[in-house]
Write an enzyme that holds these catalytic residues in place. Sequence first.
Site, short mmCIF file in Angstrom:
data_model
loop_
_atom_site.label_atom_id
_atom_site.label_comp_id
_atom_site.label_asym_id
_atom_site.label_seq_id
_atom_site.Cartn_x
_atom_site.Cartn_y
_atom_site.Cartn_z
N GLU B 60 0.80 -1.22 0.00
CA GLU B 60 0.00 0.00 0.00
C GLU B 60 0.84 1.28 0.00
OE1 GLU B 60 -0.70 -2.65 1.87
OE2 GLU B 60 -2.73 -3.28 1.32
N HIS B 129 -11.17 -4.18 9.96
CA HIS B 129 -11.84 -4.10 8.65
C HIS B 129 -13.19 -3.40 8.76
CE1 HIS B 129 -8.82 -6.94 7.25
NE2 HIS B 129 -9.36 -6.96 6.04
#
Lengths: 326, 331
Positions: B60, B129
């Site tokens: 990322e 999440h």
Amino acid sequence: MSPAKKTNSADYLRMYRQMVRIRTFEDNANQLYLSAKMPGLTHMYSGEEAVAVGICEALTDDDRITSTHRGHGHCVAKGADFKQMFCELLGKAEGYCRGKGGSMHIADQSHGNLGANAIVGGSMGIATGSALRAKLMGQDDVTVCFFGDGATAQGLLYEVMNMAALWKLPVIYACENNGYSEYTKTEEIAAGSITARAEAFGIEAHRIDGQDVLAVNELTQKLVARCRKGEGPFFIELETYRYHGHHVGDINRAYYRSKDEEKDWKENRDPIIRFRSWLVEQGIASEEEIEAMNAEVEKDAAEAVAYAEAAPYPDVSEVDMHVYAA
Amino acid sequence: MREITLSQAVNEAIAEEMRRDPTVFLLGEDVAEAGTPFKVLSGLVEEFGTQRVIDTPISEPGFMGLAVGAAMTGARPIVDLMFGDFIFLVMDQLCNQAAKIHYMSGGKLNVPLVLRTNMGATRRSAAQHSQSLQALVAHIPGLKVAMPSSAYEAKGLMKTAIRDNNPVVIFEDKLMYQDKAPVPEEEYLIPFGVANIKREGTDITLIATSSMVQVAEKAAELLAAEGISAEVIDPRTIVPLDEATLLESVRKTSRAIVIDEGHQSYGITAEIASRLNEKAFYHLDAPVLRMGAMDVPVPFSPALEDVTVPTPEGVAANARKLCAGELIHAA
Ligand SMILES: Cc1ncc(C[n+]2csc(CCOP(=O)(O)OP(=O)(O)O)c2C)c(N)n1
Ligand SMILES: [Mg+2]
């Protein structure tokens, strides 16, 4: 597989049993998910049992592991109990994390499992830090850091391997190369060789068949002993395969991997089938004894599932407990 | 008018902009053949090829950095960040680099990129999440932040984001991907900094973002049945914020609740509430209330997770108290 050492029968049988426990746990977890009894998102470890068991059977309860989003196998292999695991998966109060963590965050402090992690690569610092603590505090435990091939793309790995090598930390990086990172083949996301990444830091790296539990266990025993003598860190790449989809909802996989490939791994390289025939060949167990062991594990699992289904959820008042330590 | 899902709306917006502008490209994990785990980008690689729909490794900070560099030198990248929680991994490239480059260069360099990601709990996805992290990026000058509340907004805001010359972060609620709404066939854009009055009312203003707009609308229904008239406003972009529309409404109703799924403390709701206090103080009959997610990591267990987020009943209960004057001297 190599010939059996006469004195090790109990160890071999425990290794077999642990692999079967993982497979059985996952079959039940999958069923719970498919029948909509299990909330959330989960990743099956089936197919990779020899990795977790071969490694964890070389560790003691004082040794630590860090686990991943595909973490049920590590948890079982490190000694966890079915009831508390299923309770956690169903979000029940008696789960290992009182239902707060679930499948992707299951941790078992009593056996040195520092936890699964839903951030890919998220535990690499934690594992290396655990090893730093052992060294600083003069303790002789070893930490194993489990992660996938996909996780080698995280920059954090290279920062912590550098420090681990500089400071000779007792950590073993165990890369579970199952050929895929989600829906993408490893060769499309990892340039060059995986072991060479560790070697660049002067870390001794091994590449091994992750479907051969004895080979994994023998290598790990040697590396753990050397870690305890201050010769760490080490890196192991374990070639393995996941039988299910990336997560339980990943059913139609044909666009990224073939049915033939899946079949080949399941039929010709299955770690449990291979080890079972070896046990019989070497006269360590009879077919009947093995069947009895399988049945016993299945019964344990069924009981644990029933227990977890009936178990209560945590009381709502627990929602703001554990945000801060006392 | 035809109805499409929020997921289709995002897909259409990106496809239209990629057709219009060859410098637009996408990068992220499993965006090409897989079309993301939520299948939002399905079909784009077939039309635009792997040169413009690029699968990245799980790196990322790395691909966020690539997007910044590409944006500074003439491309318009759209970064796909699979879960909003992973924004913590890209913070340096986003906040120290992308956000500041235009300013630090005295206006000479631009960073026209879009970071599309998601937010929202109650999917049983646990603490890593499920977060709604819009406040973190809204805090950094130089970043624009959009929060679509339906398929219609998702499409119009995405197109504007892609054409904007600044880094824009879009948070989609992952529970809304399959929600349908009327979306015109004809092209349209939704300008940034223009709030949408979803429902008019006279007694209280409910200012809500993303999926909390639905929560506020349901609360307004409950309140209407009791004779309380609630106005519901969706700011649509948090940065820039359409302060004028919010102030005008609150001057009319004299009461407000601000609802956002980020944590209650130090959040979007606090920022909006304090602006209303600063600029509409003499019009208020009651303190402006904030309603966010509880200040706890999102728990996995359904028994715990459901109580952490604002609900229509909770909003209605607070609105009732405000209208009855009960919270004026709250301890
Ligand atoms: C930082 C981060 N990026 C992306 C994801 C989404 N994700 C979850 S698992 C996964 C693939 C991991 O592949 P690998 O490391 O090979 O492990 P495997 O699933 O094969 O066991 C991805 C991309 C994540 N959880 N965390
Ligand atoms: Mg993998």
